[in-house]
Design an enzyme around this catalytic site. Sequence first.
Site, PDB file in Angstrom:
ATOM      1  N   TYR A  56       0.831  -1.212   0.000  1.00 28.62           N
ATOM      2  CA  TYR A  56       0.000   0.000   0.000  1.00 28.62           C
ATOM      3  C   TYR A  56       0.866   1.264   0.000  1.00 28.62           C
ATOM      4  O   TYR A  56       1.851   1.362   0.727  1.00 28.62           O
ATOM      5  CB  TYR A  56      -0.963   0.006   1.199  1.00 28.62           C
ATOM      6  CG  TYR A  56      -2.113  -0.978   1.053  1.00 28.62           C
ATOM      7  CD1 TYR A  56      -2.367  -1.643  -0.147  1.00 28.62           C
ATOM      8  CD2 TYR A  56      -2.963  -1.252   2.120  1.00 28.62           C
ATOM      9  CE1 TYR A  56      -3.416  -2.543  -0.282  1.00 28.62           C
ATOM     10  CE2 TYR A  56      -4.020  -2.156   1.993  1.00 28.62           C
ATOM     11  CZ  TYR A  56      -4.234  -2.796   0.790  1.00 28.62           C
ATOM     12  OH  TYR A  56      -5.271  -3.689   0.657  1.00 28.62           O
ATOM     13  N   SER A 213     -13.310  -2.188  -0.616  1.00 26.94           N
ATOM     14  CA  SER A 213     -14.095  -1.186  -1.367  1.00 26.94           C
ATOM     15  C   SER A 213     -15.598  -1.366  -1.160  1.00 26.94           C
ATOM     16  O   SER A 213     -16.360  -1.497  -2.129  1.00 26.94           O
ATOM     17  CB  SER A 213     -13.735  -1.216  -2.858  1.00 26.94           C
ATOM     18  OG  SER A 213     -12.396  -0.841  -3.052  1.00 26.94           O
ATOM     19  N   PRO A 214     -16.058  -1.365   0.105  1.00 31.43           N
ATOM     20  CA  PRO A 214     -17.491  -1.598   0.361  1.00 31.43           C
ATOM     21  C   PRO A 214     -18.364  -0.449  -0.132  1.00 31.43           C
ATOM     22  O   PRO A 214     -19.578  -0.614  -0.257  1.00 31.43           O
ATOM     23  CB  PRO A 214     -17.553  -1.714   1.889  1.00 31.43           C
ATOM     24  CG  PRO A 214     -16.372  -0.939   2.382  1.00 31.43           C
ATOM     25  CD  PRO A 214     -15.295  -1.142   1.351  1.00 31.43           C
ATOM     26  N   LEU A 215     -17.744   0.715  -0.427  1.00 35.64           N
ATOM     27  CA  LEU A 215     -18.485   1.826  -1.044  1.00 35.64           C
ATOM     28  C   LEU A 215     -18.007   2.004  -2.488  1.00 35.64           C
ATOM     29  O   LEU A 215     -18.014   3.116  -3.033  1.00 35.64           O
ATOM     30  CB  LEU A 215     -18.292   3.108  -0.222  1.00 35.64           C
ATOM     31  CG  LEU A 215     -18.844   3.013   1.219  1.00 35.64           C
ATOM     32  CD1 LEU A 215     -18.438   4.228   2.051  1.00 35.64           C
ATOM     33  CD2 LEU A 215     -20.366   2.861   1.207  1.00 35.64           C
ATOM     34  N   ALA A 216     -17.552   0.896  -3.059  1.00 33.69           N
ATOM     35  CA  ALA A 216     -17.081   0.875  -4.453  1.00 33.69           C
ATOM     36  C   ALA A 216     -15.956   1.887  -4.674  1.00 33.69           C
ATOM     37  O   ALA A 216     -15.855   2.494  -5.742  1.00 33.69           O
ATOM     38  CB  ALA A 216     -18.239   1.110  -5.412  1.00 33.69           C
ATOM     39  N   GLY A 217     -15.141   2.059  -3.636  1.00 36.67           N
ATOM     40  CA  GLY A 217     -13.986   2.957  -3.765  1.00 36.67           C
ATOM     41  C   GLY A 217     -14.396   4.404  -4.014  1.00 36.67           C
ATOM     42  O   GLY A 217     -13.598   5.187  -4.526  1.00 36.67           O
ATOM     43  N   GLY A 218     -15.634   4.768  -3.645  1.00 33.90           N
ATOM     44  CA  GLY A 218     -16.115   6.146  -3.835  1.00 33.90           C
ATOM     45  C   GLY A 218     -16.916   6.321  -5.122  1.00 33.90           C
ATOM     46  O   GLY A 218     -17.566   7.348  -5.314  1.00 33.90           O
ATOM     47  N   PHE A 221     -20.593   7.512  -5.227  1.00 34.52           N
ATOM     48  CA  PHE A 221     -20.979   8.909  -5.013  1.00 34.52           C
ATOM     49  C   PHE A 221     -20.767   9.776  -6.253  1.00 34.52           C
ATOM     50  O   PHE A 221     -21.390  10.813  -6.377  1.00 34.52           O
ATOM     51  CB  PHE A 221     -20.175   9.502  -3.847  1.00 34.52           C
ATOM     52  CG  PHE A 221     -20.226   8.629  -2.630  1.00 34.52           C
ATOM     53  CD1 PHE A 221     -21.331   8.652  -1.798  1.00 34.52           C
ATOM     54  CD2 PHE A 221     -19.196   7.736  -2.345  1.00 34.52           C
ATOM     55  CE1 PHE A 221     -21.414   7.815  -0.700  1.00 34.52           C
ATOM     56  CE2 PHE A 221     -19.268   6.895  -1.247  1.00 34.52           C
ATOM     57  CZ  PHE A 221     -20.371   6.926  -0.423  1.00 34.52           C
TER      58      PHE A 221
END
Length: 303
Positions: A56, A213-218, A221
């Site tokens: 990372y 990525s539970p929020l699809a990596g942003g 939005f």
Amino acid sequence: MSSISHQYHPLGFQGSRIAQGFWRADEWGLSKQERLAFIENCMSLGVTTFDHADIYGDYQCEALFGEALALKPAIREKIQVISKCGIKLESGARPEHSMYQYDLSFDHIIASIENSLLQLNTDYLDLLLLHRPTPLMDPDEVARAFEHLMIQGKVKHFGVSNFTPSQFDLLQSRVEVPLVVNQSEYSVLETSSFINGELDHLQQHAVTPMAWSPLAGGRLFVAQDGQVNRVRSELTKLSDKYSAASLDQLALAWLLKHPAKICPVLGSGKIERLKQAVAACQIHLADDDWYRVWCASRNQALA
Ligand SMILES: NC(=O)c1ccc[n+]([C@@H]2O[C@H](COP(=O)([O-])OP(=O)(O)OC[C@H]3O[C@@H](n4cnc5c(N)ncnc54)[C@H](OP(=O)(O)O)[C@@H]3O)[C@@H](O)[C@H]2O)c1
């Protein structure tokens, strides 16, 4: 006091239901004191599990965490530290790497963990994950590396990431300790594991799915494609019914409803976003609302 409970995994690893990832930590622009404050704020929300990988931030993010931990070593025993190995990046930090590739050899696993422990400023990992499967994985060699790390007290639990059920079974057939986690991409926008057998397999073997990525990596939005627009529209319609819940909270509540007890690994460095995520644990979506989002994501009605 913690606002979320810990997950008692039947196979031994105990982590918080929501974990905090450090993949993007080099973009947060925090000083080491601010990073320590961030870690302590996570802990006070009940988020005690921290997710890392050697690679990372081009091999820099583990050290960002380790520097902060060095300011207050007493917190180490109150948190769970996860790291991963097995990917070799082409990087100025690793000039000996000839190309982007995978390496699950005994020597690479051991060297990678020794280095992660140094960077993270800890004597042990609570959980080590193999970052990606590879056709060149020799399960007996991995088993030998795991045993070595376990005997030395350097790793307490083992798991995998992005493994298919058959890759998981192959490794488990040679490794004596139970593999406790498979970390893969699951979200309102990435639902293939819900129907390709992967989540069924984890449930069958009492293995914890962790969602990267539970929020699809942003993307949830900002993206404008058809799938995102449909899902966003359905989630927005649900907000009033669930006490003005935000888009991210509803997307997480949708994931948390799955009976496999998915543990989301959040990636923002903003503590307000994590507070929202923790509050999402209290939202219980009705089945019809869950199916509305499912149908919107997959762009088809139920058969
Ligand atoms: N095992 C694997 O192969 C693998 C792969 C990828 C990631 N991971 C792990 O999973 C963790 C999470 O991944 P991720 O960072 O992609 O997760 P994520 O939480 O889905 O995405 C984080 C991104 O979403 C943005 N975001 C979050 N809430 C938002 C909101 N309400 N409005 C607008 N933007 C919002 C964040 O922006 P802000 O920074 O502005 O908040 C950030 O850029 C990583 O840190 C890593 O530990 C593992």
